[in-house]
Design a protein around this motif. Structure first.
Motif, mmCIF file in Angstrom:
data_model
loop_
_atom_site.group_PDB
_atom_site.id
_atom_site.type_symbol
_atom_site.label_atom_id
_atom_site.label_comp_id
_atom_site.label_asym_id
_atom_site.label_seq_id
_atom_site.Cartn_x
_atom_site.Cartn_y
_atom_site.Cartn_z
ATOM 1 N N LEU A 79 -17.405 98.092 35.438
ATOM 2 C CA LEU A 79 -16.776 99.069 34.547
ATOM 3 C C LEU A 79 -16.294 98.416 33.257
ATOM 4 O O LEU A 79 -16.370 99.010 32.182
ATOM 5 C CB LEU A 79 -15.610 99.756 35.272
ATOM 6 C CG LEU A 79 -14.991 100.963 34.560
ATOM 7 C CD1 LEU A 79 -16.034 102.025 34.264
ATOM 8 C CD2 LEU A 79 -13.855 101.542 35.416
ATOM 9 N N SER A 80 -15.805 97.189 33.339
ATOM 10 C CA SER A 80 -15.326 96.520 32.129
ATOM 11 C C SER A 80 -16.467 96.294 31.144
ATOM 12 O O SER A 80 -16.296 96.437 29.924
ATOM 13 C CB SER A 80 -14.662 95.184 32.483
ATOM 14 O OG SER A 80 -15.581 94.318 33.132
ATOM 15 N N LEU A 81 -17.655 95.968 31.644
ATOM 16 C CA LEU A 81 -18.815 95.812 30.762
ATOM 17 C C LEU A 81 -19.222 97.152 30.181
ATOM 18 O O LEU A 81 -19.512 97.273 28.982
ATOM 19 C CB LEU A 81 -19.987 95.205 31.537
ATOM 20 C CG LEU A 81 -21.315 95.086 30.772
ATOM 21 C CD1 LEU A 81 -21.159 94.159 29.571
ATOM 22 C CD2 LEU A 81 -22.427 94.594 31.703
ATOM 23 N N ALA A 82 -19.239 98.191 31.023
ATOM 24 C CA ALA A 82 -19.634 99.521 30.553
ATOM 25 C C ALA A 82 -18.693 100.048 29.488
ATOM 26 O O ALA A 82 -19.100 100.849 28.640
ATOM 27 C CB ALA A 82 -19.683 100.489 31.733
ATOM 28 N N MET A 83 -17.425 99.597 29.511
ATOM 29 C CA MET A 83 -16.444 100.088 28.551
ATOM 30 C C MET A 83 -16.460 99.322 27.236
ATOM 31 O O MET A 83 -15.747 99.681 26.309
ATOM 32 C CB MET A 83 -15.043 100.011 29.163
ATOM 33 C CG MET A 83 -14.801 100.991 30.300
ATOM 34 S SD MET A 83 -15.160 102.693 29.832
ATOM 35 C CE MET A 83 -14.050 102.888 28.440
ATOM 36 N N GLN A 84 -17.269 98.277 27.138
ATOM 37 C CA GLN A 84 -17.346 97.556 25.870
ATOM 38 C C GLN A 84 -18.014 98.435 24.825
ATOM 39 O O GLN A 84 -19.076 99.001 25.075
ATOM 40 C CB GLN A 84 -18.124 96.254 26.047
ATOM 41 C CG GLN A 84 -17.400 95.228 26.886
ATOM 42 C CD GLN A 84 -18.178 93.935 27.025
ATOM 43 O OE1 GLN A 84 -19.154 93.712 26.302
ATOM 44 N NE2 GLN A 84 -17.749 93.082 27.932
ATOM 45 N N ASP A 85 -17.393 98.560 23.672
ATOM 46 C CA ASP A 85 -17.923 99.404 22.611
ATOM 47 C C ASP A 85 -19.307 98.909 22.212
ATOM 48 O O ASP A 85 -19.515 97.734 21.930
ATOM 49 C CB ASP A 85 -16.987 99.370 21.401
ATOM 50 C CG ASP A 85 -17.181 100.579 20.498
ATOM 51 O OD1 ASP A 85 -17.958 101.468 20.877
ATOM 52 O OD2 ASP A 85 -16.550 100.623 19.439
ATOM 53 N N GLY A 86 -20.271 99.813 22.241
ATOM 54 C CA GLY A 86 -21.637 99.465 21.891
ATOM 55 C C GLY A 86 -22.534 99.262 23.085
ATOM 56 O O GLY A 86 -23.757 99.284 22.952
ATOM 57 N N GLY A 98 -17.698 102.924 25.718
ATOM 58 C CA GLY A 98 -16.755 102.329 24.772
ATOM 59 C C GLY A 98 -16.562 103.213 23.554
ATOM 60 O O GLY A 98 -15.449 103.336 23.030
ATOM 61 N N ALA A 99 -17.637 103.839 23.101
ATOM 62 C CA ALA A 99 -17.522 104.753 21.965
ATOM 63 C C ALA A 99 -16.728 105.984 22.333
ATOM 64 O O ALA A 99 -15.953 106.508 21.519
ATOM 65 C CB ALA A 99 -18.914 105.147 21.478
ATOM 66 N N VAL A 100 -16.896 106.478 23.564
ATOM 67 C CA VAL A 100 -16.104 107.624 24.016
ATOM 68 C C VAL A 100 -14.627 107.270 23.978
ATOM 69 O O VAL A 100 -13.789 108.042 23.496
ATOM 70 C CB VAL A 100 -16.538 108.053 25.425
ATOM 71 C CG1 VAL A 100 -15.625 109.157 25.952
ATOM 72 C CG2 VAL A 100 -17.980 108.527 25.430
ATOM 73 N N ARG A 101 -14.279 106.098 24.505
ATOM 74 C CA ARG A 101 -12.881 105.668 24.485
ATOM 75 C C ARG A 101 -12.364 105.542 23.060
ATOM 76 O O ARG A 101 -11.221 105.910 22.764
ATOM 77 C CB ARG A 101 -12.727 104.343 25.227
ATOM 78 C CG ARG A 101 -11.299 103.811 25.232
ATOM 79 C CD ARG A 101 -11.148 102.589 26.119
ATOM 80 N NE ARG A 101 -12.010 101.494 25.696
ATOM 81 C CZ ARG A 101 -12.083 100.322 26.330
ATOM 82 N NH1 ARG A 101 -11.356 100.120 27.429
ATOM 83 N NH2 ARG A 101 -12.873 99.371 25.890
ATOM 84 N N ARG A 102 -13.192 105.043 22.161
ATOM 85 C CA ARG A 102 -12.765 104.860 20.775
ATOM 86 C C ARG A 102 -12.591 106.199 20.063
ATOM 87 O O ARG A 102 -11.668 106.378 19.265
ATOM 88 C CB ARG A 102 -13.782 103.986 20.036
ATOM 89 C CG ARG A 102 -13.544 103.837 18.555
ATOM 90 C CD ARG A 102 -14.450 102.768 17.971
ATOM 91 N NE ARG A 102 -15.841 102.951 18.363
ATOM 92 C CZ ARG A 102 -16.679 103.814 17.784
ATOM 93 N NH1 ARG A 102 -16.257 104.588 16.806
ATOM 94 N NH2 ARG A 102 -17.935 103.890 18.181
ATOM 95 N N LEU A 103 -13.477 107.145 20.348
ATOM 96 C CA LEU A 103 -13.433 108.429 19.665
ATOM 97 C C LEU A 103 -12.378 109.366 20.227
ATOM 98 O O LEU A 103 -11.855 110.232 19.509
ATOM 99 C CB LEU A 103 -14.804 109.105 19.758
ATOM 100 C CG LEU A 103 -15.943 108.447 18.965
ATOM 101 C CD1 LEU A 103 -17.280 109.022 19.406
ATOM 102 C CD2 LEU A 103 -15.728 108.643 17.477
ATOM 103 N N ALA A 104 -12.056 109.233 21.501
ATOM 104 C CA ALA A 104 -11.137 110.156 22.158
ATOM 105 C C ALA A 104 -9.688 109.853 21.789
ATOM 106 O O ALA A 104 -9.319 108.704 21.533
ATOM 107 C CB ALA A 104 -11.308 110.086 23.671
ATOM 108 N N SER A 105 -8.861 110.900 21.774
ATOM 109 C CA SER A 105 -7.426 110.706 21.569
ATOM 110 C C SER A 105 -6.798 110.071 22.805
ATOM 111 O O SER A 105 -5.874 109.265 22.697
ATOM 112 C CB SER A 105 -6.763 112.065 21.280
ATOM 113 O OG SER A 105 -7.354 112.687 20.159
#
Length: 330
Positions: A79-86, A98-105
């Motif tokens: 999961l930590s790898l999957a959450m890396q942006d990009g 990672g992009a979802v986490r970055r874009l979400a509030s």
């Protein structure tokens, strides 16, 4: 998300949800990217992928959209790898979780193998300074309320009121399902709104009176008092409650009966509220027996995510299903 067309359908639904909420093109675009990324992941990589989208707006506020992704596996190995942006396991437009986490509030995710993955993304306009929905400094409330298969309306209903140190919740399950059950649960929450700060027994009595012109409902009224560290509850019917922490697990049982038809004089019961506890209420669309050890790893997770895991693992698939989770923060 059975085929690629479902992703576009979900994106259009999300766009329609914010069409009258005053969102600008940039914020609407962020929402579209999140829905596309989560939906495409479900279609390409998951079993029984489902995307739940709900818009919430209070008067005078820009509102928010909650996007819940649920699947039955195979889960994410790292999961930590999957959450890396990009990082992306496919050529999806958002380039990964990672992009979802970055874009979400707000964003939270849980994954297990082979159980599957559940995530919650809340989207708000960039100019909004609001906290997450149903959020107070030491309390968070998350809920999922879904109709029975092939029904357009849900026969369950819930409402919550937060006043100082007290959080009061009502969950109603209209008898059966469909429009008539929905009328009963809506009457219950409307009655609750007018007396939510009063004595719980009087609240249930008022709900009982207001439901006498409906088919009736199972109801449970519950109050958390953080000042006294107590949970007090009363009701009638087959609403199930549970209070749990890392070292505590207690079921909440109400008396027999149906509000609007026949109930005994309501009596309240109380128990101590452990530190860092979850308080859970659910209708009988969720199985009564579930393994608390599968929920304990989620004690510090978003309460909506907890509700989604319970829904995924324990829904009966033949009735309305509602889960309400209140989390006491540290």
């Amino acid at each position: 998300m059975t085929d690629a067309s479902c992703v576009g359908e979900a994106r259009r639904h999300a766009a329609q949800a914010v069409a009258n909420m005053g969102w600008n093109e940039v914020d609407a675009g962020r929402l579209a990217l999140v829905v596309t990324e989560l939906g495409t992941n479900l279609h390409r990589h998951a079993r029984n992928g489902r995307l739940l989208i709900a818009a919430h707006q209070e008067t005078g506020e820009a509102g928010e959209v909650e996007v819940i992704s649920i699947d039955d596996g195979p889960g994410i190995a790292d999961l930590s790898l999957a959450m890396q942006d990009g990082h992306s396991s496919g050529s999806t437009p958002g380039t990964g979780l990672g992009a979802v986490r970055r874009l979400a509030s707000e964003f939270d995710i849980h994954s297990s193998m082979p159980g599957g993955t559940v995530s919650v993304a809340r989207m708000r306009p960039a100019v909004s300074s609001a906290e997450g929905t149903w959020h107070v400094a030491d309390r968070q409330i998350g809920a999922i309320c879904l109709p029975a298969p092939h029904e357009a309306v849900c026969g369950d209903g819930w409402a919550a009121a937060i006043h100082d140190e007290r959080t009061t919740v009502l969950l109603a399950d209209g008898l059966g399902h469909g429009p008539e059950a929905a009328k009963a649960s809506q009457a219950a929450t409307a009655a609750f709104a007018s007396c939510c700060e009063g004595d719980l027994r009087e609240t249930v009595q008022k709900v009982h009176r207001e439901l006498q012109t409906t088919r009736g409902a199972a109801v449970c009224a519950l109050r958390i008092d953080t000042a006294d560290a107590t949970v007090t509850y009363t009701g009638a019917g087959n609403i199930v409650g549970r209070v749990m922490s890392g070292v505590f697990d207690k079921s909440l049982v109400t008396q027999h009966g149906t509000a609007g038809m026949q109930i005994r004089k309501p009596e309240t019961a109380s128990l101590a509220l452990p530190a860092h506890a979850l308080v859970i209420l659910h209708s009988d669309g969720i199985e009564t027996r579930w393994n608390v050890d599968r929920i304990r790893p989620l004690l510090q997770k978003d309460p909506t995510l907890v509700a989604a895991v319970l829904l995924r693992d324990h829904t009966r698939h033949r009735d309305d299903a509602t889960v309400v989770v209140i989390r006491q923060k540290e």
